[in-house]
Design a protein around this motif. Structure first.
Motif, PDB file in Angstrom:
ATOM      1  N   GLY A   1       9.434  37.788  90.224  1.00  0.00           N
ATOM      2  CA  GLY A   1       8.458  37.038  90.681  1.00  0.00           C
ATOM      3  C   GLY A   1       8.831  36.018  91.708  1.00  0.00           C
ATOM      4  O   GLY A   1      10.053  35.710  91.795  1.00  0.00           O
ATOM      5  N   ALA A   2       7.935  34.980  92.334  1.00  0.00           N
ATOM      6  CA  ALA A   2       8.360  34.153  93.104  1.00  0.00           C
ATOM      7  C   ALA A   2       8.716  32.915  92.490  1.00  0.00           C
ATOM      8  O   ALA A   2       8.013  32.535  91.165  1.00  0.00           O
TER       9      ALA A   2
ATOM     10  N   VAL B   1       7.941  29.042  91.481  1.00  0.00           N
ATOM     11  CA  VAL B   1       7.031  28.083  91.556  1.00  0.00           C
ATOM     12  C   VAL B   1       7.673  26.609  91.691  1.00  0.00           C
ATOM     13  O   VAL B   1       8.283  26.372  90.603  1.00  0.00           O
ATOM     14  N   LYS B   2       7.230  25.961  92.588  1.00  0.00           N
ATOM     15  CA  LYS B   2       7.833  24.556  92.743  1.00  0.00           C
ATOM     16  C   LYS B   2       6.938  23.612  92.997  1.00  0.00           C
ATOM     17  O   LYS B   2       5.821  23.735  93.471  1.00  0.00           O
ATOM     18  N   LYS B   3       6.997  22.457  91.808  1.00  0.00           N
ATOM     19  CA  LYS B   3       5.905  21.402  91.931  1.00  0.00           C
ATOM     20  C   LYS B   3       6.288  20.228  92.572  1.00  0.00           C
ATOM     21  O   LYS B   3       7.469  20.028  92.425  1.00  0.00           O
TER      22      LYS B   3
ATOM     23  N   THR C   1       1.535  22.488  93.769  1.00  0.00           N
ATOM     24  CA  THR C   1       2.779  23.762  93.909  1.00  0.00           C
ATOM     25  C   THR C   1       2.707  24.437  94.985  1.00  0.00           C
ATOM     26  O   THR C   1       1.743  24.790  95.774  1.00  0.00           O
ATOM     27  N   LYS C   2       3.839  25.103  95.412  1.00  0.00           N
ATOM     28  CA  LYS C   2       4.021  26.171  96.224  1.00  0.00           C
ATOM     29  C   LYS C   2       4.809  27.219  95.659  1.00  0.00           C
ATOM     30  O   LYS C   2       5.878  26.766  94.802  1.00  0.00           O
ATOM     31  N   LYS C   3       4.850  28.510  96.141  1.00  0.00           N
ATOM     32  CA  LYS C   3       5.588  29.535  95.820  1.00  0.00           C
ATOM     33  C   LYS C   3       6.699  29.945  96.773  1.00  0.00           C
ATOM     34  O   LYS C   3       6.609  29.708  97.993  1.00  0.00           O
ATOM     35  N   GLU C   4       7.792  30.018  96.182  1.00  0.00           N
ATOM     36  CA  GLU C   4       9.176  30.134  97.078  1.00  0.00           C
ATOM     37  C   GLU C   4       9.466  31.713  96.722  1.00  0.00           C
ATOM     38  O   GLU C   4       9.595  32.187  95.871  1.00  0.00           O
TER      39      GLU C   4
ATOM     40  N   VAL D   1       4.437  37.598  94.472  1.00  0.00           N
ATOM     41  CA  VAL D   1       4.023  36.226  94.682  1.00  0.00           C
ATOM     42  C   VAL D   1       2.878  35.868  93.802  1.00  0.00           C
ATOM     43  O   VAL D   1       2.602  34.804  93.456  1.00  0.00           O
ATOM     44  N   ASP D   2       2.148  36.755  93.554  1.00  0.00           N
ATOM     45  CA  ASP D   2       0.702  36.611  92.766  1.00  0.00           C
ATOM     46  C   ASP D   2       0.834  36.714  91.348  1.00  0.00           C
ATOM     47  O   ASP D   2      -0.241  37.089  90.756  1.00  0.00           O
TER      48      ASP D   2
END
Length: 202
Positions: A31-32, A34-36, A41-44, A88-89
């Motif tokens: 998976g991607a 997840v950065k907080k 949060t955003k996905k890398e 990503v999801d």
């Protein structure tokens, strides 16, 4: 054939019905990241690369099948293609990359088939959600029986690393066998992993 083979074990490829396994698939799922932050949060995206290396009896690498070379010269090893982002999801339960090996089709001078994994952007295995590998009988769309599985995301031995040797199929007395290695390496590039396998695992 044993399911969820443990690291370090060796098996022959004879099935319960007495038939010998003639092909195998290596499926990689991840998976991607997840950065907080204070802003949410955003996905890398994560780019893991599964590769297959063919060696002769002198431990010389003959071919490398990877994202830049999706098929061996005679078509006996095939790569499904480069996945640059991961799921990503969330985990969809499907492999992001699959390598298929047809043992009957391999050139006669191939005696070892190594399977390796590299993190292309150098992202730590320990930070990648639900990263896992399964080596199984079947096709990329039909999993019949899993005989080795590595849970990279939850196995702390992989944390802090960006490459690993999944396992090696090897020919002994005319029969293909499998060595479930599952060792992380200190390599940063695929070229280095090719040499690590040659020097340590053949």
């Amino acid at each position: 054939m044993a399911i969820n083979l443990q690291k370090g074990q060796r098996i022959n490829l004879t099935k319960e019905n007495g038939q010998t396994l003639t092909s195998a698939c290596v499926g990689i799922n991840w998976g991607a990241i997840v950065k907080k932050s204070l802003f949410g949060t955003k996905k890398e995206a994560v780019d893991l690369d599964g590769s297959c290396i063919l060696y002769d009896s002198n431990k010389n690498p003959l071919e490398v099948i990877y994202f830049g070379n999706l098929k061996s010269k005679n078509g006996s090893v095939k790569h499904s293609g480069d996945d640059l982002v991961g799921d990503v999801d969330g985990d969809d339960g499907l492999d992001n990359e699959v390598i298929t090996v047809d043992f009957k089709g391999l050139d006669a001078n191939v005696v070892s088939v190594a399977l390796v994994l590299n993190s292309y952007r150098g992202q730590d295995f320990g930070t990648i959600p639900f990263a896992s590998i399964r080596i199984y009988e079947g096709t990329p769309t039909n999993v019949k029986e899993v005989f080795a599985k590595y849970d990279i995301a939850n196995d702390k031995s992989f944390h802090g690393n960006v490459s690993m040797v999944m396992g090696v199929f090897y020919l002994r007395n005319g029969e293909w066998k499998f060595n479930a290695i599952g060792d992380p390496t200190s390599d940063r590039k695929l070229e280095e992993t090719v040499e690590t396998v040659r020097n340590k695992y053949l």
